[in-house]
Write a protein that holds these residues in place. Structure first.
Motif, mmCIF file in Angstrom:
data_model
loop_
_atom_site.group_PDB
_atom_site.id
_atom_site.type_symbol
_atom_site.label_atom_id
_atom_site.label_comp_id
_atom_site.label_asym_id
_atom_site.label_seq_id
_atom_site.Cartn_x
_atom_site.Cartn_y
_atom_site.Cartn_z
ATOM 1 N N PRO A 149 0.842 -1.197 0.000
ATOM 2 C CA PRO A 149 0.000 0.000 0.000
ATOM 3 C C PRO A 149 0.880 1.251 0.000
ATOM 4 C CG PRO A 149 -0.507 -1.472 1.852
ATOM 5 C CD PRO A 149 0.776 -1.933 1.258
ATOM 6 N N SER A 150 0.271 2.403 -0.160
ATOM 7 C CA SER A 150 1.022 3.660 -0.184
ATOM 8 C C SER A 150 1.268 4.136 1.248
ATOM 9 C CB SER A 150 0.242 4.714 -0.978
ATOM 10 O OG SER A 150 -0.051 4.245 -2.269
ATOM 11 N N ASP A 151 2.052 3.398 1.992
ATOM 12 C CA ASP A 151 2.314 3.710 3.389
ATOM 13 C C ASP A 151 3.780 4.067 3.600
ATOM 14 O OD1 ASP A 151 -0.332 3.094 3.968
ATOM 15 O OD2 ASP A 151 0.129 1.007 4.461
ATOM 16 N N HIS A 152 4.049 4.771 4.707
ATOM 17 C CA HIS A 152 5.427 5.058 5.094
ATOM 18 C C HIS A 152 6.025 3.838 5.777
ATOM 19 C CE1 HIS A 152 8.914 7.146 6.672
ATOM 20 N NE2 HIS A 152 8.584 6.736 7.892
ATOM 21 N N LEU A 153 7.273 3.548 5.497
ATOM 22 C CA LEU A 153 7.966 2.422 6.108
ATOM 23 C C LEU A 153 9.096 2.955 6.975
ATOM 24 C CD1 LEU A 153 8.196 0.001 3.051
ATOM 25 C CD2 LEU A 153 6.531 -0.057 4.910
ATOM 26 N N GLU A 154 9.014 2.746 8.267
ATOM 27 C CA GLU A 154 10.014 3.263 9.196
ATOM 28 C C GLU A 154 11.378 2.656 8.925
ATOM 29 O OE1 GLU A 154 11.325 5.774 12.001
ATOM 30 O OE2 GLU A 154 9.215 5.610 11.403
ATOM 31 N N GLY A 155 12.377 3.531 8.723
ATOM 32 C CA GLY A 155 13.752 3.078 8.558
ATOM 33 C C GLY A 155 14.081 2.540 7.181
ATOM 34 N N LEU A 156 13.115 2.559 6.260
ATOM 35 C CA LEU A 156 13.343 2.017 4.928
ATOM 36 C C LEU A 156 12.961 3.063 3.879
ATOM 37 C CD1 LEU A 156 11.766 -1.536 5.383
ATOM 38 C CD2 LEU A 156 14.205 -0.964 5.462
ATOM 39 N N VAL A 157 13.564 2.944 2.708
ATOM 40 C CA VAL A 157 13.214 3.787 1.573
ATOM 41 C C VAL A 157 12.298 2.991 0.649
ATOM 42 C CG1 VAL A 157 14.086 5.084 -0.407
ATOM 43 C CG2 VAL A 157 15.428 4.992 1.707
#
Length: 303
Positions: A149-157
């Protein structure tokens, strides 16, 4: 504490026996035991419970493991870089891919990247997206191509490569296959063929159904896209599948593709890698290739 001790520690934490760990590392079993004992002595904590010739990691070991994997991974990159200097090679590229990208998107790009970098050894792990992101954070793989999904991923690009929205799929013999637009009420009575829990497709399918008031009263859970497609062809039910996985069948007329009613796409095939300053040459080359050099062919429709 040295790198060899950490290599042994990481391998033993993988769940095998001391003998299996020794075989993988090219060591003798007493040497493996020696390295583990020395690591415990130097750290001053207990890393394993040892009942009846078995080893079970302690909480201390669980806390140490991601750091040990990172150190071992960095050392492998250094060794690969030095090997490249000696042999003009480019080392190993450990990729992960979820099922749709691994089957319907990634193969031609792996082939082209391999032709451009013939001395890079590509190792591909295929799992669900969540498992691959966990492996990425633990330094078990270098990068992943996954449906997310179009979500933010903590610590990842996370770099979006292309949309791959979900579609309704019908057998040509299904009565609703003749309808261009469908409603939740028309779909409510249908039997649905769904991905198993834990996949990105199932998560987004459940969100879509809840959003339009559709309740899964009659459904089957299937673990493989190809199984769902074949079941839909036999008119067992209505499938919800990623568009890229059914392009050939829709083009040939074996299946009928329709939009999900009132659906806003959040699903993309994405390239994901760790947010860090030091990235190995082969990983940088793969990122550069997928983001900037693969060309318009990435968006071509097969079949």
């Amino acid at each position: 504490m040295n790198v060899q001790q950490l290599r042994v520690f990481v391998e033993v934490c993988g769940g095998g026996t001391l003998q299996e760990a020794a075989a993988k590392l090219g060591l003798k079993q007493p040497t493996v035991s020696f390295h583990l004992r020395k690591l415990e002595e130097e750290l001053g904590v207990k890393l394993f419970h040892k009942p009846a010739r078995s080893l079970f990691p302690t909480e201390n070991a669980a806390d140490l493991l991601p750091y040990a994997r990172r150190i071992v991974s960095l050392m492998e990159e250094v060794e690969a870089m030095m090997e490249e200097r000696r042999d003009k090679g480019e080392g190993k590229l450990k990729l992960g891919a979820s099922y749709t990208p691994a089957t319907y998107f990634l193969p031609p790009y792996m082939a082209e990247f391999g032709r451009r970098h013939p001395r890079t050894r590509i190792q591909l792990t295929v799992k669900k997206a969540g498992s691959l992101l966990d492996m990425l954070r633990k330094y078990e793989i270098d990068a992943a191509v996954v449906s997310l999904p179009s979500d933010h991923l903590e610590g990842l690009v996370m770099e979006k490569l292309l949309e791959d929205e979900l579609k309704l799929m019908f057998s040509p013999a299904h009565p609703l296959a003749r309808r261009e637009e469908l409603t939740a009420a028309e779909l409510q009575a249908q039997t649905f063929l769904l991905h198993e829990d834990g996949s990105t497709s199932r998560k987004l399918t459940d969100e879509w159904a809840a959003g339009i008031g559709l309740v899964w009263e009659s459904f089957m859970e299937l673990g493989a896209i190809e199984t769902i497609k074949e079941a839909v062809k036999c008119n067992i039910g209505v499938g919800v599948l990623p568009k890229r996985s059914v392009l050939r069948e829709a083009a040939s007329g074996e299946l009928v593709m329709r939009d999900l009613p009132r659906h806003a796409n959040r699903r993309h095939i994405c390239l994901v890698y760790r947010k860090e300053e030091q990235i190995s040459r082969q990983v940088r080359a793969f990122i550069q290739y997928l983001l900037h050099e693969r060309g318009a062919a990435a968006f071509a429709v097969p079949g």
